[in-house]
Design an enzyme around this catalytic site. Structure first.
Site, PDB file in Angstrom:
ATOM      1  N   ARG A 110       1.050  -1.129  -0.090  1.00 24.96           N
ATOM      2  CA  ARG A 110      -0.051   0.022   0.036  1.00 24.96           C
ATOM      3  C   ARG A 110       0.685   1.350   0.120  1.00 24.96           C
ATOM      4  O   ARG A 110       1.886   1.108   0.022  1.00 24.96           O
ATOM      5  CB  ARG A 110      -0.941   0.085   1.222  1.00 24.96           C
ATOM      6  CG  ARG A 110      -0.179  -0.158   2.364  1.00 24.96           C
ATOM      7  CD  ARG A 110      -1.034   0.028   3.655  1.00 24.96           C
ATOM      8  NE  ARG A 110      -0.044   0.285   4.984  1.00 24.96           N
ATOM      9  CZ  ARG A 110      -0.581   0.506   5.902  1.00 24.96           C
ATOM     10  NH1 ARG A 110      -2.034   0.825   6.160  1.00 24.96           N
ATOM     11  NH2 ARG A 110       0.255   0.950   7.180  1.00 24.96           N
ATOM     12  N   GLU A 149      -1.286   8.537   5.247  1.00 22.51           N
ATOM     13  CA  GLU A 149       0.162   8.483   5.441  1.00 22.51           C
ATOM     14  C   GLU A 149       1.025   8.475   4.326  1.00 22.51           C
ATOM     15  O   GLU A 149       1.851   7.207   4.229  1.00 22.51           O
ATOM     16  CB  GLU A 149       0.624   7.023   6.358  1.00 22.51           C
ATOM     17  CG  GLU A 149       0.126   7.208   7.718  1.00 22.51           C
ATOM     18  CD  GLU A 149       0.724   6.456   8.693  1.00 22.51           C
ATOM     19  OE1 GLU A 149       1.431   5.169   8.320  1.00 22.51           O
ATOM     20  OE2 GLU A 149       0.786   6.384   9.972  1.00 22.51           O
ATOM     21  N   CYS A 154       9.287   7.934  -6.004  1.00 24.57           N
ATOM     22  CA  CYS A 154       9.312   7.088  -7.108  1.00 24.57           C
ATOM     23  C   CYS A 154      10.355   7.380  -7.993  1.00 24.57           C
ATOM     24  O   CYS A 154      10.251   8.869  -8.257  1.00 24.57           O
ATOM     25  CB  CYS A 154       7.677   7.213  -7.688  1.00 24.57           C
ATOM     26  SG  CYS A 154       7.791   6.221  -9.532  1.00 24.57           S
ATOM     27  N   GLU A 304      -4.554   8.709  14.702  1.00 23.82           N
ATOM     28  CA  GLU A 304      -4.224   7.212  15.023  1.00 23.82           C
ATOM     29  C   GLU A 304      -3.381   7.235  16.289  1.00 23.82           C
ATOM     30  O   GLU A 304      -2.348   8.136  16.393  1.00 23.82           O
ATOM     31  CB  GLU A 304      -3.605   6.401  13.932  1.00 23.82           C
ATOM     32  CG  GLU A 304      -4.346   6.319  12.852  1.00 23.82           C
ATOM     33  CD  GLU A 304      -3.326   5.648  11.659  1.00 23.82           C
ATOM     34  OE1 GLU A 304      -2.851   4.776  12.051  1.00 23.82           O
ATOM     35  OE2 GLU A 304      -3.816   5.827  10.322  1.00 23.82           O
ATOM     36  N   HIS A 355      -2.790  -6.413  15.597  1.00 24.41           N
ATOM     37  CA  HIS A 355      -2.436  -5.033  16.177  1.00 24.41           C
ATOM     38  C   HIS A 355      -3.434  -4.662  17.176  1.00 24.41           C
ATOM     39  O   HIS A 355      -4.684  -5.247  16.691  1.00 24.41           O
ATOM     40  CB  HIS A 355      -2.588  -4.037  14.914  1.00 24.41           C
ATOM     41  CG  HIS A 355      -2.113  -2.662  15.168  1.00 24.41           C
ATOM     42  ND1 HIS A 355      -2.774  -1.802  16.000  1.00 24.41           N
ATOM     43  CD2 HIS A 355      -1.231  -2.176  14.806  1.00 24.41           C
ATOM     44  CE1 HIS A 355      -2.256  -0.692  16.004  1.00 24.41           C
ATOM     45  NE2 HIS A 355      -1.107  -0.792  15.212  1.00 24.41           N
TER      46      HIS A 355
HETATM   47  C1  GLA Z   1      -0.267   3.627  10.280  1.00 23.01           C
HETATM   48  C2  GLA Z   1      -1.401   3.363   9.374  1.00 23.01           C
HETATM   49  C3  GLA Z   1      -2.588   2.393   9.615  1.00 23.01           C
HETATM   50  C4  GLA Z   1      -2.056   1.373  10.310  1.00 23.01           C
HETATM   51  C5  GLA Z   1      -1.360   1.551  11.556  1.00 23.01           C
HETATM   52  C6  GLA Z   1      -0.773   0.354  12.459  1.00 23.01           C
HETATM   53  O1  GLA Z   1      -0.556   4.563  11.101  1.00 23.01           O
HETATM   54  O2  GLA Z   1      -2.027   4.631   8.976  1.00 23.01           O
HETATM   55  O3  GLA Z   1      -3.295   2.193   8.499  1.00 23.01           O
HETATM   56  O4  GLA Z   1      -1.147   0.465   9.503  1.00 23.01           O
HETATM   57  O5  GLA Z   1      -0.170   2.365  11.228  1.00 23.01           O
HETATM   58  O6  GLA Z   1      -0.074   0.862  13.558  1.00 23.01           O
HETATM   59 ZN    ZN Z   2       6.857   7.848 -10.917  1.00 23.18          ZN
END
Ligand code: GLA
Ligand code: ZN
Length: 670
Positions: A110, A149, A154, A304, A355
């Site tokens: 991701r 995040e 690239c 978060e 988690h």
């Molecule tokens: C990041 C991401 C979340 C998750 C948490 C886990 O902050 O934004 O999607 O993966 O980490 O701690």
């Molecule tokens: Zn690129």
């Protein structure tokens, strides 16, 4: 940003549970028990929202948003661009990133799209617009959570092309670029912009100006990507505010460049509690909260945090009882209008299945973690009047991403550790220990509103910084600048004619030489008898020691050892209505604490709790509105302490007897 209350909740991924209707029902029931009033939804839902190219299915999302709303729970609606669907990478492989070795990634993971790719941008725009048209007007949607995040870089051909265009706009001619990057060094002269490639371990890495501009470009390109997402929402008629969730001490992006693009700042906090003493971790977290708040100098959102342990740190440590409350309250104390978790319900499979979450695999609400979450929910409910109040700091510390990039890239006086963050933290700690709120600003932000500014290791002067500092001191400001400052300009070329550049008269010194110390070496600072700050102790110096020539400053402390024993290590200079101090070496923590205390007392700068010397591990911070001021006292010391509260203070939360228990927060209105 004003939500009218403290937001409580976190990331919610119902798309993983669509086959379990009874669980979706339980989610709502438990959220209500815990007083949860907000969830972030849709963050990684693209494959469920657009299962085939151009075929959108928002029915499940609509049902969730509506059901949540009916139950008093609002949402931050995410754009799904943080994780792309498999079909898209199969059909358009150019959306996958190319790494610095020029190898293209396969589909997976991701946060790894090419931020330049027009195809990716177009797909994002389309789904963002569909989402905006469907949901922006919904009263349950409070704001847009753009992507997730953002980070990384690239090196694909599209990004190379965009980088060359960016450089052409900046430098106009290749001759100008060659000058600014000093490419005559090692015969690396460019004949045209077409010859420029991003830095690579397989190729060019020795041109610091190139490395610095590449990092700036990566930030700008990411900012542009976010801008386009927000524009898509606005073009579709969406009016709700937008944010991105930033990360802890993330070097890859200069977050300040997002300040004008987003409506409020949010960030994700995952400290290593219990790895070091709580007081130390708390100080570090406090500093990150202050960095985030200072980006817009406005209240922020804690997007978060983990209710128990994460599963990606080297050791997954549980939070001891009471810590969740203290850590969450600390965010609020430093300007957060929320306490949000990752995540509401723990995944059954995938890399985050262990988690921590509000609801774990057991699925009941009779767990230790859930109980603490519920208690905190009740505490936060009482703090609605704190929401939207701001921090008005008298003190600031400069911390600057571009400076960080340049200083750590330069091969210089110490390649095995410059300790930039640590030095920033020593200044920050000293101001906090005295009992002040502290902003942490970069070199582009204003500093004129502060009474004292610490400028540790400002190696690269962003354009015009020396003038800003000069006028700050001239107008009566107190400046504390340290070694390794004003060395290069903002194209990373060394200043000629003496450093700290442009400030020799303001500081009353000139840096002549800098000595890198081996790890086993140390020097010491010895106070000059009868010095104006009343300093009497000796302090240790390590890592970096500058030899400075006096140009009008008074000496407050001198080196005790080596061939430069007797030379200045701390100086003071009056300039205009203000005073400028210069710290010539990497001094121990106690030096900063004692020196700042003396300076602040001498200058008559009042702490938040006048007359109170805060015990180690105890913090005080404040937030205010036009009509009220809230003081937060927190104890991370490991034991109970006595702290006198201001007279006539109304206690909003915590014990009233002046005893602050370990991990307790007392909130008073004054
Ligand atoms: C990041 C991401 C979340 C998750 C948490 C886990 O902050 O934004 O999607 O993966 O980490 O701690
Ligand atoms: Zn690129």
């Amino acid at each position: 940003m004003y939500f009218g209350k403290i937001l409580y909740g976190g990331d919610y991924n119902p798309e993983q549970w669509l086959a379990y209707p009874e669980i979706l029902k339980k989610d709502i029931e438990y959220m209500k028990v815990a007083q949860i009033n907000l969830v972030s939804i849709g963050i990684f839902s693209w494959a469920m929202l657009e299962p085939e190219e151009g075929t959108y299915d928002f029915s499940w999302l609509e049902e969730r948003i509506e059901t949540l709303y009916q139950n008093g729970i609002s949402v931050f609606l995410a754009t799904p661009s943080g994780g792309k669907p498999r079909w898209m990478a199969e059909k358009y492989p150019e959306i996958c990133r190319v790494d610095e070795n020029r190898v293209r990634e396969l589909y997976g993971g991701r946060h790894n799209h090419c931020y330049t790719s027009p195809v990716y941008r177009e797909k994002v725009r389309k789904i963002d617009q569909e989402l905006a048209k469907s949901f922006d007007h919904h009263p349950g949607v409070l704001a847009w959570h753009i992507s997730n995040e953002l980070g990384g870089e690239c090196h694909c051909p599209l990004c190379q092309e965009a980088f060359r265009k960016w450089l052409k706009e900046k430098y106009q001619t290749i001759e100008q670029l060659n000058q600014c990057w000093n490419t005559a060094f090692w015969s690396h002269t460019y004949r045209s912009f077409d010859e420029v490639e991003s830095p690579s371990p397989k190729g060019e890495q020795s041109i610091h100006g190139l490395n610095l501009d590449w990092r700036r470009f990566v930030t700008d390109q990411t900012v542009d990507f976010v801008k386009e997402e927000i524009r898509a929402i606005r073009d579709a008629g969406g009016t709700k505010p937008a944010t991105i969730n930033m990360m802890y001490h993330y070097k890859g992006l200069n977050y300040h460049k997002f300040a004008d693009v987003i409506d409020f700042v949010s960030w994700d906090n995952y400290p290593l509690w219990h790895k070091r003493p709580e007081a130390e971790i708390a100080l570090d977290c406090g500093m990150q909260h202050d960095i985030m708040r200072s980006i817009k100098k406005e209240p922020f959102v804690l997007m978060e945090s983990c209710p128990s342990s994460t599963n990606w740190q080297s050791v997954s440590k549980l939070k001891k009882p009471g810590l969740l409350n203290a850590a969450s309250m600390q965010a609020v104390a430093h300007g957060s209008d929320s306490v949000l978790y990752f995540q509401i319900r723990q995944s059954r499979g995938g890399s985050e299945k262990f988690h921590g979450a509000v609801i774990d695999h057991y699925g009941g609400n009779d767990t230790r973690v859930f109980r603490e979450i519920t208690e905190l929910g009740a505490d936060l409910l009482e703090l609605d009047e704190v929401a939207a109040s701001n921090v008005k700091a008298k003190a600031a510390v400069i911390f600057d991403w571009e400076n960080w990039w340049a200083m750590e890239d330069a091969q210089g006086p110490r390649n095995n550790g410059l300790y930039y963050k640590e030095t920033v933290k020593k200044c920050y700690r000293a101001l906090r220990r005295y009992g002040l709120d502290v902003d942490i600003v970069d070199m582009e932000q204003s500093i004129e509103e502060y009474q004292i500014v610490a400028a540790p290791m400002v190696y690269l002067f962003r354009c015009g910084f020396e003038e800003k500092v000069r006028s700050f001191v001239e107008q009566g400001g107190i400046l504390v600048m340290t070694y390794w400052s004003g060395v290069v300009d903002d194209t990373d070329l060394c200043y000629l004619g003496g450093t700290p550049h442009g400030l020799l008269d303001v500081l009353g010194i000139r840096m002549e030489e800098i000595d890198g110390l081996y790890d086993f070496e140390e020097n010491e600072g010895i106070p000059v008898p009868g010095n104006e700050l009343g300093l009497e102790k000796k302090y240790q110096a390590k890592h970096l020691c500058e030899l400075v020539e006096l140009r009008g400053a008074h000496v407050l402390m001198t080196y005790g050892k080596d061939f430069y024993a007797g030379k200045p290590i701390l100086t003071q200079n009056s300039y205009g209505k203000g005073t400028a101090y210069y710290v010539a070496a990497d001094m121990e923590t106690a030096f900063y604490e004692d020196t700042f205390r003396s300076i602040l007392e001498k200058q008559g700068i009042e702490p938040l709790l006048p007359g109170v010397k805060l015990p180690e591990g105890v913090g005080v911070s404040s937030r205010e509105t036009d009509n009220a001021k809230f003081l937060f006292l927190q104890n991370f010391s490991g034991g109970d302490v006595k702290v006198p509260l201001p007279e006539n203070a109304e206690i909003l939360q915590g014990s009233k007897d002046g005893i602050l228990k370990n991990l307790e927060t007392v909130i008073v209105k004054v």
